[in-house]
Design an enzyme around this catalytic site. Structure first.
Site, short mmCIF file in Angstrom:
data_model
loop_
_atom_site.label_atom_id
_atom_site.label_comp_id
_atom_site.label_asym_id
_atom_site.label_seq_id
_atom_site.Cartn_x
_atom_site.Cartn_y
_atom_site.Cartn_z
N CYS A 92 0.77 -1.20 -0.10
CA CYS A 92 0.02 0.05 -0.03
C CYS A 92 0.98 1.40 -0.15
O CYS A 92 1.59 1.49 -0.89
CB CYS A 92 -0.84 -0.08 1.42
SG CYS A 92 -2.33 1.19 1.02
N HIS A 127 -3.58 -5.44 1.24
CA HIS A 127 -2.87 -5.76 2.58
C HIS A 127 -2.79 -7.26 2.97
O HIS A 127 -3.52 -7.61 3.69
CB HIS A 127 -3.68 -5.03 3.65
CG HIS A 127 -3.55 -3.50 3.42
ND1 HIS A 127 -2.42 -2.87 4.40
CD2 HIS A 127 -3.76 -2.39 2.61
CE1 HIS A 127 -2.36 -1.34 3.83
NE2 HIS A 127 -3.36 -1.06 2.86
N GLU A 140 -0.90 -8.50 5.12
CA GLU A 140 -0.79 -8.58 6.68
C GLU A 140 -2.19 -8.61 7.26
O GLU A 140 -2.16 -9.03 8.40
CB GLU A 140 0.18 -7.71 7.25
CG GLU A 140 -0.61 -6.10 7.42
CD GLU A 140 -0.91 -5.23 6.15
OE1 GLU A 140 -0.40 -5.87 5.13
OE2 GLU A 140 -1.13 -4.09 6.26
#
Lengths: 724, 212
Positions: free
Chosen positions: B86, B188, B190
């Site tokens: 990002c 994302h 994560e």
């Protein structure tokens, strides 16, 4: 405004009696800066002078409460070694003037309240009210408020996980923007605002001070807005990047035990922060205004009341001052010693070597006037006569139309503009009942919601107050959590007019009774009055923010249907009525008073059933009745259901009627007996089966049928269609 | 070897990225933007998401000139791996370590939702374990996620499946440098490393980082 026709104190919003009281407290005439300081600190926004006497009714104590109302936020223990800080606050008037910055700085302010307790903010929620979306002005306020909330919350990295938004003409002139924040803190590291220790340094951290927001609390938030005055300069300007640095910096300072006390600068700026810190600690504070870093030239009075954002005031022991400044520099933040703690109890401000203000700190805070509001009861509401409500010609068409109404329709357009995931802990996302956020390093999770039954409160203040609390509790319980604590934002019209004062008292009574039935406290709150224009006054809008606990995060319950063949039931009781319902679309009739004791038992059943993995899904019945609740379960789960509802006076009443404490739950057939055993005295009515791609509801000889795809299209298009 | 997770003022997803590394058994080390060198023993660098420097000037523009970025450049020259997520993707484009640039989303709004992406190029250490056509369910959440570049020259690693393309050229969700050792993506991963979050599809990328 010439002094000859309007004395200074009146121009500042103080009454003649208040001006006399100031002179008596000082034992002399106030200086100009002193008068400005009093006018802000004694404003409704800062002093709660019309509501303070009534707020004492709230239950605010409990075994886990570490900090009740009166601090920047309430704090309640959630497990050994971990506590939650929570608070909700309004930013209504600034948002009506400039919705993007007004809503954004509302988020910033509530985050700093949590930060001031030494807590790490982990979730945000927003409760919003606007006029009908056919109004261009309301569309603008709605679209820009959402953008402002997103701008700020996304940039500071605190997930916006929930909230609510509703539209009604009564908010056309007075929109509501309430922001709630929840943070986590170790119980032993809770910071407080009380200053202590003579000669300790008073340090201003964060943004430089400018002319933004001067007089916001008194001018904007403590009087009705009328059209002919430009109040734009009274709105603050947001800088979320600095807020994020302030968050990281303050949490580092707090966890390193470098601070004696911490307070955010909100309404009334430095005056409010320093007088509250001094008054709470029973000490004085001596400020050198020449030391305050400025963005532009300001008078001493302006420096004292500027509401420039992203600033915190800390009390620091002299031996730790260099270390505090070093940490702030690392975060690229200004940190300036602007004063010292004294032992004389006075708030002193100096400029150019002269004392420009010397006021006993408690005169600004504790000595603020407290008024009794007039208690004129309105004439009681009459229950709705169904003969006055046109019966829909086709139930399915009515159902689909209702699903697309902005008050009922999906709020995806709103929550997809908010980062609701940052932190990687959001395990139930927005769009259902409560949001669920996992606590890192723990098996537990917390459930969060905001709710309000304002149309109910308009017709029956006590019942609406209770209904607001109970709806929040049902949303918490629906995800499998037990309610833990609440915070409240009481948005009302002008307390000096009509029956607003009476309604305020009755709403507080109803809320208190419901909270007592649930056994949970209010630990913090906010009051916003004067939400009224010459043309319209808002409904009594007691927004309840509630948190609950799930012992095992993995046991959280969603609202979408899960598997074909699951049994659909309605848990809880109460009769569906169209009074004040979304189907009726207005505050008319008189809804039944909620039964708080039986709703508390319903909540306990849902929490227990969640823990024991007895339910597949659960969803609160609220706006739009069982028909909308079933559709939302179907849309989220992409599965239909075949259902038969109990017969009421009319089919539309059975489908769209609201009221009572009812929750649609589903369970696997093999768990049905165990669920019934767990129910105890809570009514549990089996109404049908999950499956297929149709939603089919029979009520006696009537039937309504909608495909899940049609329901989804109507539900998802409702808001984008009107704001596009 | 450990995974260095950079932290700038305004970084937001550094802790989630560290947890993601740990979720696959790796060791994560937080590295401060003002440092001139990476710690010894770093196999891969993660430039996490957030709003570094408040997106002032352009997203990633200020962070791309931070002292630590010189060390990241040398790490790439030595054959090290870099993953930009990002805002980290934006930083790497601004630093010239990845081709193209990120423009405002076609919606002109922030967009936060679960997205589906498909591997388009598996000739890199990052995507080889997945294989072309592998689909990942990973959230997107950004204001400026519309990649612009030359897809006929530049290496597009991941593409959005369906309508969630944000206005990205050829629906690119992730881009590789020429060597394939630097990957930037807007979704994302994560936030997709834990069954409680609804997806573990992000773990593959962190597995590569942890093994580097």
């Amino acid at each position: 405004m010439s002094g000859a026709t309007k004395p200074k104190h009146r121009a500042l919003g103080l009454t003649d009696r208040e001006a006399e009281r100031i002179t008596a407290l000082l034992d002399r005439e106030p200086t100009d800066p002193e008068l400005v300081m009093f006018s802000l600190m004694w404003s409704e926004h800062c002093s709660y002078k019309h509501s303070r006497r009534l707020l004492g009714r709230f239950p605010s104590e409990g075994p886990g409460v570490l900090q009740g109302p009166g601090e920047n936020a309430g704090v309640v223990e959630i497990e050994p070694g971990r506590a939650l800080a929570l608070k909700i606050e309004s930013h209504n008037h600034p948002s009506a003037v400039e919705p993007f910055e007004g809503a954004a700085t509302g988020v910033g302010g509530i985050v700093r309240d949590i930060l001031a307790m030494g807590a790490r903010p982990i979730a945000l929620l927003d409760s919003l009210r606007f006029g009908e979306l056919r109004s261009a002005r309301s569309r603008h306020l709605f679209v820009r408020s959402v953008a402002g909330i997103g701008h700020y919350g996304n940039c500071i990295g605190v997930p916006t996980v929930g909230g609510e938004v509703a539209f009604d003409d009564r908010y056309e002139d007075s929109c509501l923007v309430n922001a709630m924040c929840v943070g986590v803190v170790e119980p032993g590291r809770v910071l407080r605002a009380a200053a202590s220790g003579a000669d300790n340094a008073v340090v201003l951290i964060g943004n430089r001070t400018g002319a933004d927001g001067i007089g916001g609390a008194s001018i904007l938030a403590s009087a009705e807005l009328d059209e002919d005055e430009d109040r734009r300069p009274s709105v603050q300007v947001s800088d979320p990047f600095t807020e994020r640095k302030l968050m990281d910096c303050c949490l580092e300072l707090a966890s390193s035990d470098l601070l004696v006390a911490l307070q955010d600068l909100g309404a009334a700026g430095l005056t409010s922060a320093s007088s509250e810190m001094a008054a709470k600690g029973g000490v004085g504070i001596d400020i050198d205004l020449d030391a305050v870093p400025l963005r532009q030239a300001l008078t001493p009075a302006e420096i004292l009341v500027s509401e420039s954002q992203e600033r915190m005031l800390a009390v620091v022991e002299p031996r730790l001052l260099d270390e505090v400044i070093r940490v702030c520099r690392r975060w690229e933040l200004d940190a300036t010693r602007i004063g010292v703690v004294t032992d004389d109890g006075d708030l002193v401000a100096r400029s150019g070597g002269e004392v420009v203000a010397r006021i006993r700190a408690t005169s600004l805070t504790d000595e603020a006037p407290a008024y009794r509001v007039a208690l004129h009861a309105p004439s009681p509401s009459e229950p709705l006569d169904l003969a006055d409500v046109p019966e829909p010609t086709d139930l399915a068409t009515a159902w689909r139309e209702l699903l697309g109404r902005p008050n009922v329709a999906s709020k995806r357009w709103v929550f997809e503009q908010y980062d609701h995931l940052v932190g990687a802990n959001t395990i139930v996302r927005p769009g259902g009942d409560a949001a669920v956020v996992r606590l890192p390093g723990s098996n537990r999770a917390i459930a969060l919601t905001t709710d309000c039954a304002e149309r109910h409160a308009e017709l029956d203040a006590r019942g609406g107050g209770a209904a607001s609390v109970l709806e929040a509790a049902r949303n918490i319980a629906a995800v499998g959590a037990r309610p833990l604590a609440a915070t409240d934002c009481l948005n009302f019209a002008n307390p000096e007019k009509g029956s607003t004062g009476w309604r305020l008292r009755e709403v507080i009574e109803g809320m208190s009774q419901a909270l007592e039935a649930l056994g949970i406290p209010i630990v913090s709150g906010n009051v916003s009055l004067y939400n009224e224009s010459p043309a319209r006054a808002i409904y009594p809008t007691p927004v309840v923010g509630m948190v609950g606990v799930i012992e095992d995060a993995a046991a959280r319950v969603g609202h979408g249907f899960v598997d074909s063949g699951d049994v659909v039931l309605i848990a809880g009781g109460g009769r569906p009525r169209l009074d004040a319902s979304e189907w009726l679309g207005e505050a008319r009739g008189c809804p039944d008073r909620p039964d708080a004791a039986s709703e508390a038992r319903l909540c306990e059943l849902l929490a227990r059933a969640g823990e024991r993995r007895l339910v597949q899904s659960a969803h609160d019945v609220s706006g739009g009745g069982v028909a909308v609740a079933l559709a939302e379960c179907a849309i989220a789960g992409r599965l239909g259901a075949d259902v038969e509802l109990p017969v009421e006076r009319r089919a539309d009443e059975a489908l769209f009627g609201e009221g009572g404490g009812r929750v649609v739950v589903t369970c696997r057939p093999r768990n049905l007996d165990a669920l019934r055993d767990a129910a105890g005295g809570v009514p549990l009515t089996e109404i049908g089966t999950v499956g297929g791609d149709l939603l089919r509801v029979r009520i006696g000889s009537d039937m309504a049928e909608l495909s899940v795809a049609d329901a989804t299209n109507a539900y998802e298009a409702g808001i984008p269609e009107v704001v596009a | 070897m450990s995974v260095a997770v950079l932290r700038f003022p305004g970084s937001l997803d550094h802790e989630s990225a560290q947890r993601a590394v740990e979720s696959v058994g790796g060791i994560a080390t937080s590295v401060w933007h003002a440092d001139a060198e990476l710690p010894a023993g770093v196999g891969a660098v993660v430039v996490p998401g957030g709003f570094s420097y408040g997106d002032h000037l352009r997203p990633g523009a200020v962070a791309s000139r931070a002292p630590i970025m010189g060390a990241v450049r040398r790490h790439v020259d030595r054959g090290g791996l870099v993953l930009g997520i990002c805002n980290g993707f934006q930083v790497l484009c601004e630093a010239g370590l990845l081709p193209g640039a990120l423009r405002p989303n076609a919606t002109l709004t922030f967009v936060c939702r679960q997205a589906s992406v498909e591997v388009a190029d598996d000739g890199s250490p990052w995507t080889a374990p997945l294989g072309v056509g592998a689909r990942l369910s990973i959230p997107i959440k950004n204001n400026q996620g519309a990649w612009f570049g030359h897809p006929e020259i530049d290496r597009v690693a991941l593409r959005y499946v369906g309508d969630d393309r944000l206005g990205s050229v050829t629906a690119a969700a992730g881009v590789l440098d020429e060597s394939g050792r630097v990957l930037g993506l807007m979704p994302h991963p994560e936030e997709a490393c834990d069954p409680l979050l609804g997806s573990t599809d992000g773990q593959s990328l962190f597995g590569v980082a942890a093994a580097a």
